[in-house]
Motif scaffolding. Sequence first.
Motif, PDB file in Angstrom:
ATOM      1  N   PHE A 228      32.656 129.510  43.486  1.00 45.58           N
ATOM      2  CA  PHE A 228      33.011 129.606  42.069  1.00 45.58           C
ATOM      3  C   PHE A 228      34.167 128.668  41.752  1.00 45.58           C
ATOM      4  O   PHE A 228      34.774 128.081  42.661  1.00 45.58           O
ATOM      5  CB  PHE A 228      33.360 131.047  41.674  1.00 45.58           C
ATOM      6  N   GLY A 229      34.434 128.508  40.489  1.00 45.04           N
ATOM      7  CA  GLY A 229      35.545 127.667  40.045  1.00 45.04           C
ATOM      8  C   GLY A 229      36.467 128.443  39.123  1.00 45.04           C
ATOM      9  O   GLY A 229      36.008 129.225  38.284  1.00 45.04           O
ATOM     10  N   LEU A 230      37.764 128.240  39.332  1.00 48.56           N
ATOM     11  CA  LEU A 230      38.766 128.811  38.434  1.00 48.56           C
ATOM     12  C   LEU A 230      39.625 127.673  37.923  1.00 48.56           C
ATOM     13  O   LEU A 230      40.212 126.923  38.712  1.00 48.56           O
ATOM     14  CB  LEU A 230      39.649 129.826  39.184  1.00 48.56           C
ATOM     15  N   GLY A 231      39.680 127.507  36.616  1.00 49.38           N
ATOM     16  CA  GLY A 231      40.585 126.519  36.028  1.00 49.38           C
ATOM     17  C   GLY A 231      42.016 127.021  36.164  1.00 49.38           C
ATOM     18  O   GLY A 231      42.348 128.110  35.686  1.00 49.38           O
ATOM     19  N   PHE A 232      42.837 126.227  36.852  1.00 47.67           N
ATOM     20  CA  PHE A 232      44.199 126.687  37.160  1.00 47.67           C
ATOM     21  C   PHE A 232      44.999 126.935  35.881  1.00 47.67           C
ATOM     22  O   PHE A 232      45.702 127.937  35.752  1.00 47.67           O
ATOM     23  CB  PHE A 232      44.886 125.641  38.042  1.00 47.67           C
ATOM     24  N   GLU A 233      44.882 126.031  34.919  1.00 49.21           N
ATOM     25  CA  GLU A 233      45.627 126.184  33.669  1.00 49.21           C
ATOM     26  C   GLU A 233      45.151 127.404  32.881  1.00 49.21           C
ATOM     27  O   GLU A 233      45.945 128.092  32.248  1.00 49.21           O
ATOM     28  CB  GLU A 233      45.508 124.929  32.810  1.00 49.21           C
TER      29      GLU A 233
END
Lengths: 467, 467
Positions: free
Chosen positions: A435-440
């Motif tokens: 999965f991907g999590l946008g850090f901002e």
Amino acid sequence: MQTTDWRQDRLRVKTLLQAEESPGEVFVQGWLRTVRRSKGVNFLALNDGSCMDSLQIVVEEGSPAFTTAATLGTGACVGVRGTLVASPGEGQNWEVLATQLVVYGEASESFPLQKKRHSFEYLRSIAHLRPRTNAFGAVFRVRSRIAHAVHSFFQERGFVYVHTPIITANDCEGAGEMFRVTTLDPENPPRVDGRIAWHEDFFGSKTGLTVSGQLQGELFATAFTDIYTFGPTFRAENSNTSRHASEFWMIEPEVAFADLADNCRLAEDFFRFMVTYALENCRDDLEFFNKFIDSSLIGRLEKVAATAFQSMSYTEAVERLQMSDQKFEFPVEWGCDLQSEHERYLTEKIVDGPLFVTDYPEGIKAFYMRRNDDGRTVAAMDLLVPKVGEIIGGSQREERLEVLEHKMRAFDIHPDSMDWYLDTRRWGSCPHAGFGLGFERFLMYITGMENVRDVIPFPRTPGNARF
Amino acid sequence: MQTTDWRQDRLRVKTLLQAEESPGEVFVQGWLRTVRRSKGVNFLALNDGSCMDSLQIVVEEGSPAFTTAATLGTGACVGVRGTLVASPGEGQNWEVLATQLVVYGEASESFPLQKKRHSFEYLRSIAHLRPRTNAFGAVFRVRSRIAHAVHSFFQERGFVYVHTPIITANDCEGAGEMFRVTTLDPENPPRVDGRIAWHEDFFGSKTGLTVSGQLQGELFATAFTDIYTFGPTFRAENSNTSRHASEFWMIEPEVAFADLADNCRLAEDFFRFMVTYALENCRDDLEFFNKFIDSSLIGRLEKVAATAFQSMSYTEAVERLQMSDQKFEFPVEWGCDLQSEHERYLTEKIVDGPLFVTDYPEGIKAFYMRRNDDGRTVAAMDLLVPKVGEIIGGSQREERLEVLEHKMRAFDIHPDSMDWYLDTRRWGSCPHAGFGLGFERFLMYITGMENVRDVIPFPRTPGNARF
């Protein structure tokens, strides 16, 4: 006194404010946030960025530093020698009775950060100075600690950190518009038959900035089992919203031998770890946000840290939305992508907490997502959280070579152009998910800051690459 | 048995090989490195990337898995259920007596990594598969651990991690040629008076990929005192050497209230921490490199970890080189940059260990370095180490506004184009210093690998942006 500082000759403000007892004479350096003059005494608030609070410096008329102190303005950079003494004032345990002031850099009244409130919009125009304010000091301390938390979480669990490439010749990642990277003479590029000769460009082909490290992450997962990426990604989309930046950092774990349920479990563990980490390690800064930005912040984070996340299929989510009395701007229908208003309603009204929505229609998701046995959905998952909506997106990946080739063609991607990607399905293919999590996006969630420009040191957005 | 795995249903090979006692039945997944068949028994070497060693899987003729095992080739991906038992073989404590084999992905004999040695050059052409070899498994495990060590070092010392921008409108960073980043139509860009209208480009100006985060790092150091960056940087130089890549990661700490001596002390602490960390946490992988790549590796690292670094001025270094009997290809003369042969001679022959060379002639160093009182040198420092030469470069920065403006003009940089940089000298200026360490250069040092392409997951070099 215990100190974590790496230099023997200097103490940080944070160390002094947390002192158990006075070490006697101290030397401390920083910038003046405020200067207050009374009869026979100057009070200087000294901040060095180590924590939210400033250290009160008291310069009395008898001190050799008194004349110097009288010349100093907000923003000046000084070193202070003196004695750490119990403070009679409220809100602080310690202050420094100064005997010597070293002035490194003065600041005239033209210094833009005089003592008054400035709008976040104005502060964006002086992004090089805004770290010297309370709000942005807090934001970027939290950003740093949470970045470290990302690495700690994955490293403690044996994941291998992979630096996936920033410059890429793939144009089929599918996540968004790409910036072009080139060294060809823009005024007069080489041409063949009138068209630009990309094979003469620096890398021998047309290249751009990555929109995701996932595909390369998958390659590494088929060797190290558990991997993660954490690096910058780019979108060349001309959208001027408070949630989109052209350059942002992404965290993308990828796990071999994992299915969609494993993927959700990892995402939940990770998300809860990060929230708990912030509550435990960034408490002072979070309290600032709770006080000045969003008074429901800490309550919301504490609730998430203590709650088991719920899960429902896309199909069920659509049914629940259709059954609700809510009037939506966009109608809900099976096969359509969920809009932000739908996501918010699901997580805020229907479950009142974090929610995984899984198994979306194949047609609205990326080509690499694994086709379910029903033939019409894929093993995708989105994590929705109150106040933000979607914050994590992921899937089990299609590991069956023939199915994947078929899907690529359906997406107009020629399988030959990604032979290396297909090789992982050709030899020793394995079920895997990520999965991907946008850090901002996560930082906005954890700080309550409402504009992505205010959680990035020097944001890049359409029309703006200053600093 | 203690396990650090995040999943209850699965064990990593590393966990099993380090077991104190057998947990009885186990389930483990990975890829077959080798398959060896004897009469009535198959031996499978199962690797999951968690460590260098593979786990021996024994499939005896009586086992239900025997027929399956007979079909498997090198590279196949399997799950193994069986009993962890003491191994009678040499070189391993444990092996698994298999009762069940789950085949996730077969691998035919066309799988490129059959059991034989491949050249690093060939393996670069299959960079998507090379992590499944011993050498690259080791390289990328070390890369991951050392990246974490970077963060641990700085975070434990209170440094704030800053994500400096990748896309930049500055063209004066001075460290090298830049890639252009654009979304203008390359075939037919907008023009004004015949020249390309860069103000119509995505960011409203001409932009490129950063060559260093230092300048923005300095901005943050004037708020947080101690900061560091760790991110990708770029060079558009058409140099096809074993030491240069077009995309690589850099670590750049920047420290307020630090002079050149503080800077050297930080660099020495950091360098020794990293070397010690690798020796303590990557021992198995380092032993592999010591055995197959460079037999003096571990000895050299242990010596560096135990040695105090020496220091001499550039002026002294030039004198020592001139006094030596060594014949150099390039003559040594005060005012010239030191060549690699000079650096190697200084660190290997003259001091036989790490050496800081400081205070270089102003004319051969960047505009932002602080002018010394002698008026002809700047407070620069390079760290030289045996076998590599220069590995760290840094300086105290010019904090005096007038001197800095003067130097910028001498470097043909218009001060107005960097008003934001100069602002830090205008209000609350402070002495500060910092340095840069190329992450890949350090990885080459710590692994003995001799080509930068072999320590980057998917290297970008002139003519190559594949994968």
